[in-house]
Design a protein around this motif. Sequence first.
Motif, PDB file in Angstrom:
ATOM      1  N   ASP A  36       0.827  -1.213   0.000  1.00  0.00           N
ATOM      2  CA  ASP A  36       0.000   0.000   0.000  1.00  0.00           C
ATOM      3  C   ASP A  36       0.857   1.258   0.000  1.00  0.00           C
ATOM      4  N   LEU A  37       1.962   1.243   0.728  1.00  0.00           N
ATOM      5  CA  LEU A  37       2.870   2.395   0.745  1.00  0.00           C
ATOM      6  C   LEU A  37       3.473   2.630  -0.642  1.00  0.00           C
ATOM      7  N   ILE A  38       3.846   1.555  -1.310  1.00  0.00           N
ATOM      8  CA  ILE A  38       4.425   1.678  -2.656  1.00  0.00           C
ATOM      9  C   ILE A  38       3.376   2.197  -3.641  1.00  0.00           C
ATOM     10  N   LEU A  39       2.160   1.652  -3.573  1.00  0.00           N
ATOM     11  CA  LEU A  39       1.101   2.067  -4.496  1.00  0.00           C
ATOM     12  C   LEU A  39       0.767   3.545  -4.352  1.00  0.00           C
ATOM     13  N   SER A  40       0.518   3.980  -3.124  1.00  0.00           N
ATOM     14  CA  SER A  40       0.113   5.372  -2.923  1.00  0.00           C
ATOM     15  C   SER A  40       1.254   6.334  -3.243  1.00  0.00           C
ATOM     16  N   THR A  41       2.495   5.953  -2.923  1.00  0.00           N
ATOM     17  CA  THR A  41       3.643   6.818  -3.195  1.00  0.00           C
ATOM     18  C   THR A  41       3.973   6.871  -4.686  1.00  0.00           C
ATOM     19  N   SER A  42       3.527   5.876  -5.431  1.00  0.00           N
ATOM     20  CA  SER A  42       3.786   5.865  -6.873  1.00  0.00           C
ATOM     21  C   SER A  42       3.025   6.970  -7.604  1.00  0.00           C
ATOM     22  N   ILE A  43       1.884   7.396  -7.056  1.00  0.00           N
ATOM     23  CA  ILE A  43       1.073   8.375  -7.786  1.00  0.00           C
ATOM     24  C   ILE A  43       0.964   9.733  -7.100  1.00  0.00           C
ATOM     25  N   LEU A  44       0.916   9.757  -5.759  1.00  0.00           N
ATOM     26  CA  LEU A  44       0.533  10.990  -5.087  1.00  0.00           C
ATOM     27  C   LEU A  44       1.549  12.133  -5.216  1.00  0.00           C
ATOM     28  N   PRO A  45       2.857  11.913  -5.016  1.00  0.00           N
ATOM     29  CA  PRO A  45       3.791  13.044  -5.129  1.00  0.00           C
ATOM     30  C   PRO A  45       3.719  13.746  -6.481  1.00  0.00           C
ATOM     31  N   LYS A  46       3.676  12.978  -7.575  1.00  0.00           N
ATOM     32  CA  LYS A  46       3.584  13.594  -8.901  1.00  0.00           C
ATOM     33  C   LYS A  46       2.239  14.294  -9.078  1.00  0.00           C
ATOM     34  N   MET A  47       1.166  13.692  -8.565  1.00  0.00           N
ATOM     35  CA  MET A  47      -0.152  14.303  -8.676  1.00  0.00           C
ATOM     36  C   MET A  47      -0.187  15.651  -7.966  1.00  0.00           C
ATOM     37  N   LEU A  48       0.411  15.730  -6.783  1.00  0.00           N
ATOM     38  CA  LEU A  48       0.451  16.997  -6.058  1.00  0.00           C
ATOM     39  C   LEU A  48       1.302  18.032  -6.796  1.00  0.00           C
ATOM     40  N   GLY A  49       2.336  17.568  -7.494  1.00  0.00           N
ATOM     41  CA  GLY A  49       3.131  18.479  -8.317  1.00  0.00           C
ATOM     42  C   GLY A  49       2.283  19.120  -9.414  1.00  0.00           C
ATOM     43  N   ILE A  50       1.370  18.326  -9.976  1.00  0.00           N
ATOM     44  CA  ILE A  50       0.452  18.847 -10.995  1.00  0.00           C
ATOM     45  C   ILE A  50      -0.537  19.820 -10.381  1.00  0.00           C
ATOM     46  N   PHE A  51      -1.147  19.418  -9.270  1.00  0.00           N
ATOM     47  CA  PHE A  51      -2.209  20.214  -8.654  1.00  0.00           C
ATOM     48  C   PHE A  51      -1.689  21.514  -8.025  1.00  0.00           C
ATOM     49  N   TRP A  52      -0.528  21.441  -7.390  1.00  0.00           N
ATOM     50  CA  TRP A  52      -0.039  22.589  -6.622  1.00  0.00           C
ATOM     51  C   TRP A  52       0.884  23.507  -7.414  1.00  0.00           C
ATOM     52  N   PHE A  53       1.731  22.924  -8.272  1.00  0.00           N
ATOM     53  CA  PHE A  53       2.774  23.714  -8.927  1.00  0.00           C
ATOM     54  C   PHE A  53       2.645  23.734 -10.448  1.00  0.00           C
ATOM     55  N   ASN A  54       1.561  23.141 -10.994  1.00  0.00           N
ATOM     56  CA  ASN A  54       1.380  23.064 -12.446  1.00  0.00           C
ATOM     57  C   ASN A  54       2.569  22.402 -13.142  1.00  0.00           C
ATOM     58  N   TYR A  55       3.190  21.455 -12.443  1.00  0.00           N
ATOM     59  CA  TYR A  55       4.324  20.742 -13.026  1.00  0.00           C
ATOM     60  C   TYR A  55       3.785  19.479 -13.714  1.00  0.00           C
ATOM     61  N   HIS A  56       3.435  19.626 -14.981  1.00  0.00           N
ATOM     62  CA  HIS A  56       2.743  18.568 -15.709  1.00  0.00           C
ATOM     63  C   HIS A  56       3.691  17.583 -16.401  1.00  0.00           C
ATOM     64  N   GLU A  57       4.916  17.970 -16.604  1.00  0.00           N
ATOM     65  CA  GLU A  57       5.830  17.152 -17.402  1.00  0.00           C
ATOM     66  C   GLU A  57       6.364  15.969 -16.606  1.00  0.00           C
ATOM     67  N   ILE A  58       6.462  14.818 -17.272  1.00  0.00           N
ATOM     68  CA  ILE A  58       7.086  13.636 -16.673  1.00  0.00           C
ATOM     69  C   ILE A  58       7.967  12.978 -17.719  1.00  0.00           C
ATOM     70  N   ASN A  59       9.185  12.684 -17.357  1.00  0.00           N
ATOM     71  CA  ASN A  59      10.139  12.042 -18.253  1.00  0.00           C
ATOM     72  C   ASN A  59       9.568  10.722 -18.780  1.00  0.00           C
ATOM     73  N   PHE A  60       9.887  10.412 -20.027  1.00  0.00           N
ATOM     74  CA  PHE A  60       9.337   9.209 -20.661  1.00  0.00           C
ATOM     75  C   PHE A  60       9.642   7.956 -19.849  1.00  0.00           C
ATOM     76  N   HIS A  61      10.892   7.791 -19.422  1.00  0.00           N
ATOM     77  CA  HIS A  61      11.261   6.589 -18.670  1.00  0.00           C
ATOM     78  C   HIS A  61      10.682   6.617 -17.259  1.00  0.00           C
ATOM     79  N   ALA A  62      10.554   7.813 -16.684  1.00  0.00           N
ATOM     80  CA  ALA A  62       9.894   7.923 -15.377  1.00  0.00           C
ATOM     81  C   ALA A  62       8.431   7.532 -15.491  1.00  0.00           C
ATOM     82  N   CYS A  63       7.819   7.881 -16.612  1.00  0.00           N
ATOM     83  CA  CYS A  63       6.425   7.506 -16.869  1.00  0.00           C
ATOM     84  C   CYS A  63       6.284   5.985 -16.935  1.00  0.00           C
TER      85      CYS A  63
END
Length: 315
Positions: A73-100
Amino acid sequence: MLEFNSTAFTNPSAFILMGIPGLEHMHIWISIPFCSMYVVALMGNMLILFIIKTETALHEPMFYFLAMLAITDLILSTSILPKMLGIFWFNYHEINFHACLTQMFFIHAFSGVESGLLVAMALDRYVAICNPLRHSSILTNSVVAQVGIVALLRGLALVTPHPFLVRRWPYCRTNIVSHTYCEHMAVVKLACADISINSFYSLAVIILIVGIDVACISLSYVKILCTVFNLPSRDARLKTLSTCGSHVCVILIFYIPALFSFLTHRFSKHMPHHVHILMANIYLLVTPMLNPIIYGVRTKQIRECVLQLFKAKIN
């Protein structure tokens, strides 16, 4: 101002995650419950792991499987939430192809691992209720470890082809992903190629994992119910069934949103796209948040350990 790229390219260096299309103006507000769920999931699952590690009385198969579930559960939630908050809070929409591709792998692989662990926990309940005298001899520490490894390897092996299939396609239309994370089908739909193999393989993996696991869990509980209803007294039946309550709740919380999200995504063409995305995110965040709460409230041993821990801190 962020400019989304819709020009032609073959091998994108990055994708653009849109977040929740149609609800961009509510991203900040949506982030509040999502962030709260993530914090609760982190604290709850780490507390479960700490208690199981420090309390020797909890060094039993059921709690070992619960510890594996908490890590997943820790791995699953951490896989999405930090990047999602980057989108919501800082408009940081870009994600590297390999990171994706890495995010995609972790999300789908550990969803499969979690399903396998729920089967393992059903097996533990079956042995504990239907064959209690041999429970400790059947589910030894080595057997528990082997079951956990099988669940992990199955999830990893079945999902490993996904990033390789995604990587081979040319992307000549756009690099804009209408999602908050790199969901497999959301990404491959951007390819300017026949992606039938991705669709069929993805469907086969889901049917294989969910079909087999739900069948095994159902069979375990049919046998458990047959054993329980043969017990002589009503109190004995209720007491035995109560030991399965937490596991049943976790099963329902995991599979119902997952199946709803999957079925509506593939077969419901009239449901708004933002509803699909919200359901997919809720499925990946609510389960890690509720699992430690359910086991903490309903499992007597964990509940007592938590209370003792807080009393010791207060004193």
